[in-house]
Structures are given as C-alpha cells and as structure tokens.
Motif scaffolding. Structure first.
Motif, PDB file in Angstrom:
ATOM      1  N   GLY A  99       5.488  -3.380   1.516  1.00 51.15           N
ATOM      2  CA  GLY A  99       4.270  -2.938   0.932  1.00 51.15           C
ATOM      3  C   GLY A  99       3.366  -2.521   2.476  1.00 51.15           C
ATOM      4  O   GLY A  99       2.389  -2.144   2.391  1.00 51.15           O
ATOM      5  N   LYS A 129      -3.585  10.526   2.979  1.00 50.45           N
ATOM      6  CA  LYS A 129      -3.660   9.556   1.715  1.00 50.45           C
ATOM      7  C   LYS A 129      -3.116  10.390   0.538  1.00 50.45           C
ATOM      8  O   LYS A 129      -3.034  10.363  -0.601  1.00 50.45           O
ATOM      9  N   PRO A 158       0.348  10.279  -1.539  1.00 51.85           N
ATOM     10  CA  PRO A 158       1.206   9.194  -2.028  1.00 51.85           C
ATOM     11  C   PRO A 158       2.779   9.253  -1.452  1.00 51.85           C
ATOM     12  O   PRO A 158       3.010  10.393  -0.854  1.00 51.85           O
ATOM     13  N   THR A 160       8.147   2.334  -4.115  1.00 48.69           N
ATOM     14  CA  THR A 160       7.089   2.133  -4.855  1.00 48.69           C
ATOM     15  C   THR A 160       6.792   3.222  -5.924  1.00 48.69           C
ATOM     16  O   THR A 160       7.255   4.172  -5.769  1.00 48.69           O
ATOM     17  N   LEU A 184       3.339   4.471  -8.533  1.00 52.93           N
ATOM     18  CA  LEU A 184       2.203   4.547  -8.548  1.00 52.93           C
ATOM     19  C   LEU A 184       1.647   4.112  -9.927  1.00 52.93           C
ATOM     20  O   LEU A 184       1.901   4.736 -10.800  1.00 52.93           O
ATOM     21  N   GLY A 225      -2.994   2.970 -10.299  1.00 48.24           N
ATOM     22  CA  GLY A 225      -3.947   3.342  -8.945  1.00 48.24           C
ATOM     23  C   GLY A 225      -3.442   2.710  -7.703  1.00 48.24           C
ATOM     24  O   GLY A 225      -3.878   2.957  -6.752  1.00 48.24           O
ATOM     25  N   GLU A 226      -2.354   1.841  -7.898  1.00 48.24           N
ATOM     26  CA  GLU A 226      -1.988   1.110  -6.870  1.00 48.24           C
ATOM     27  C   GLU A 226      -0.286   1.300  -6.574  1.00 48.24           C
ATOM     28  O   GLU A 226       0.322   1.623  -7.685  1.00 48.24           O
ATOM     29  N   GLN A 227       0.076   1.622  -5.453  1.00 44.87           N
ATOM     30  CA  GLN A 227       1.492   1.461  -4.870  1.00 44.87           C
ATOM     31  C   GLN A 227       2.145  -0.048  -5.146  1.00 44.87           C
ATOM     32  O   GLN A 227       1.893  -0.866  -4.293  1.00 44.87           O
ATOM     33  N   VAL A 228       3.117   0.085  -6.068  1.00 46.02           N
ATOM     34  CA  VAL A 228       3.716  -1.154  -6.621  1.00 46.02           C
ATOM     35  C   VAL A 228       5.271  -1.290  -6.135  1.00 46.02           C
ATOM     36  O   VAL A 228       5.791  -0.222  -6.384  1.00 46.02           O
TER      37      VAL A 228
END
Length: 389
Positions: A59, A94, A96, A216, A218, A221-224
């Motif tokens: 992360g 920004k 992804p 990761t 998306l 809205g979050e990169q997991v």
C-alpha cells in the motif's frame, strides 16, 4: 466437488492450437482490435512471468527514482530508472496504478524502456540519449513524434510520460479497456496489437518499484490490495472468477491428478473471465461413456468437465472454467475482457455439488503438462482465490 481435473481426454497439440488460432485471428487482422495480439511472441518472457510475485502488496506506492534499481530479465538499471520515472509521474498526476502498467508496457514496446534519439539527434550529440531508435522524427521513451513537443521536450522522460498520461486519461473508460487497446488509442501505432505481450512483465516491474501497486484494485474510490473479484479488476488486469473459497486444491496427495482447484459457490453464481483473452473452447465435455449430458447435474465418477470454457490470454496463459450450470454465454472466437460474465456456476460433469473447477495453464498448453497451481498465480495478480493461503 470435481473428481476429474481435465476435460475430454483429448490433449491438443500446441502447434495445432497455434495454427487454429492463427487462422481465426487472421479474420481480425484489419480491425486493430484486441483479438489479434495473442500469438505475438508466445513464450519468450513467459517462463519468468509465471513465477509468483514475492513482494507483498504494502500500500506504500511511493517510488524512489534515485535509489538502487531491481533487474528484470534483460532490463537493467537505466531501464528500471526510466520505468520508475514513468510511475512517479503517474503518481504525481493521480493516475491509478492501472495507468502505470499501461504506460510501462507501452514504453517497453516502443523503446525497451530506453530514452532513444533518432539518428539526427544522436549525431548532433546535443541531447543525452541511451541509443538510437528510428530514423524518422520519433524520439524518447514512447517514441513520440514532432506533434507531441520539441525534440528536447520529448527526450525528457518526465515530459514524455506526462504527455502519455494526458492522452491516456482522455480515452473513454480507459481503465476497463484491454491494455493493447488503451495503449493504441494513445500511440496510434502501426503495430496496434504489440503492447499486450508486455503486460505481465510491466505488472511485475510496477509491483517491484511501487510496493505491489499492480496487485491493487480500485474499490469504492480506494486502491485495495489483493481484492480483485466480483468484477473489480486489479491493475495487473486480472480478477478472481468467482468470490468463493477454495476447497480441493491443486494436485494434492489424495488427488494428484487434480490439475486445478475447486471453488465452492451456490448454483447460479455469476462466473467471470479472469483476464482479457480469446475463447478457444466452449462446449459440453463428454462423460466417461461418451455421452453429452451437461444439462443435468453430475455426480462423482461420471467423468468430464461438464459445460466448460477455455480462454487464451497474452503470453500463452490459458484459464479453464468447468462445471457450468448451462451452455456458456461465449463462443469460440469471442474476445472477452477481464470481468466479463461467461456463464454461471453449476454442477455439470463429474461433480458432487455446485462449484467452479478452475485451472491455469502456461505455454499455450491445454494438457496436464501445462497446468500450474492457480493459487500462487492468482495471488501474484492481486486477485487471490478466497480461502487459499
């Protein structure tokens, strides 16, 4: 669960498969679409690419463009430093991580990640370069032509990367497109299908330089990290075919001929293709007595994979999906994108209950010789199979 690991007892020779695919893909030679790239340099880097990524997904995606660089295959320190610059610019803008993979793969194809000059620039010795590319006006990591900026600008890796990303993010739904399509929309190359063969290694480079970022997805809205499933696609371009847990594993002591894994799921669960590719098999697999009886639930000892699908991906990787509840939603020759539905989970063929039997093969080899353990492979793609370590 399945007691037969491979369908049909009809091994297909790699040469015959390649010939058949060449004929099928020839139909798409003039379309510029994703369907025509899969036979380009099958193998090649593949032996290295199938190794699981050893780095955990941390992360922490900050890239050090000045520190010691890792080495991959024929890509040394100068090339890795250029890759780090490409990723760093993507972070600053920004974009992804999927965009970083697309950009790195594109530069791998265009320049082998070297900041190339044309002959005129190289002879002038006015602008530092790392080699000579084409004789026309294309220069830099992405071999950008004069319309992209001055020679000095295009020979600046940061400027060149920024211009690439500016055009990429303007492509509608670029994140969902096959890598070769997204790259071609930016580059307008004479070889539109050449980029895809670099996707695997580009993902590994992004992982190594940016803390596992290619693993990761998306989500909200979050990169997991390590969570690509249910239609969410990892930056590597992969997703888990169903969100179930692994039961019977790959070639266990009790089932040494089990060439895949069984993933438990209720009957009717949506089944998605794990990565962009081309359907090479879609049919009912005969049972031990040669009967085509896939429209009924199977039983242990019946034999056969039931309704099943094989999909060929870049670098000669094949994924297999067995025991579908009904005829697949795709046909031989169809191009499918990662996350597309190809059917629903069922219990056809040799099966003791609803589940997906899932296999991964390499070297375009559909036989047991080409099978590898899907668990570490899918984990390395950021699309781990639940219940698997």
């Amino acid at each position: 669960m399945s007691n037969e690991s491979s369908p049909g007892r009809r091994p297909v020779r790699v040469g015959a498969l390649a010939a058949a695919l060449t004929a099928a893909l020839a139909l798409l030679c003039c379309t510029g679409g994703a369907g025509a790239f899969f036979l380009t340099e099958l193998g090649g880097e593949a032996a290295e690419l199938i190794d699981p990524v050893s780095m955990e997904c941390t992360g922490d995606f900050e890239v050090d463009v000045t520190g010691k660089m890792p080495r991959f295959s024929d890509y040394g320190e100068p090339q890795m430093r250029n890759a780090a610059v490409i990723i760093k610019v993507g972070q600053e803008m920004k974009v992804p991580p999927r965009g970083w993979v697309v950009a790195v793969a594109t530069a791998m194809q265009e320049s082998r990640l070297l900041n190339l000059a044309n002959r005129t620039v190289a002879e002038s010795q006015d602008i530092p370069n790392e080699g000579v590319g084409a004789d026309h006006d294309s220069v830099g990591l992405f071999q950008q032509r004069a319309s992209w900026g001055t020679v000095r600008q295009r020979m600046d890796p940061e400027y060149a990367s920024r211009k690439f990303y500016e055009k990429l993010v303007d492509v509608p739904d670029w994140e969902k497109l096959p890598l070769t399509v997204a790259a071609q929309r930016v580059q307008i190359s004479a070889f539109p299908d050449a980029y895809a063969k670099h996707e695997e290694l580009a993902s590994r480079i992004v992982d190594a330089l940016a803390g596992g970022a290619a693993r990761t997805a998306l989500i909200a809205g979050e990169q997991v990290c390590d969570a690509a499933a249910s239609g969410d696609i990892a930056a590597s371009g992969w997703t888990a075919p169903i969100p179930g847990g692994v039961g019977s594993g790959f070639r266990t002591a009790s089932r040494p001929a089990h060439n895949g894994v069984d993933i438990a799921a209720p009957k009717g669960t949506v089944l998605r293709v794990a990565a962009t590719g081309r359907v090479i098999v879609s049919r009912c697999d005969p049972d031990r007595r040669g009967r085509l009886s896939c429209d009924v639930d199977g039983w242990p000892g019946k034999g056969g994979c039931g309704w099943f699908v094989d999909v060929l991906h870049a670098q000669g990787i094949i994924t297999r999906y067995c025991h579908l509840a009904s005829r697949p939603l795709v046909s031989v020759g169809d191009t499918v994108q990662a996350g597309d539905q190809i059917g629903v989970v069922g219990s056809s063929g040799q099966s003791s209950g609803p589940h997906l039997h899932y296999e991964v093969h390499v070297d375009s080899d559909r036989s047991s010789r080409g099978a590898i353990d899907p668990v570490p492979f899918m984990k390395s793609k950021g699309a781990p199979l639940k219940g698997a370590g």
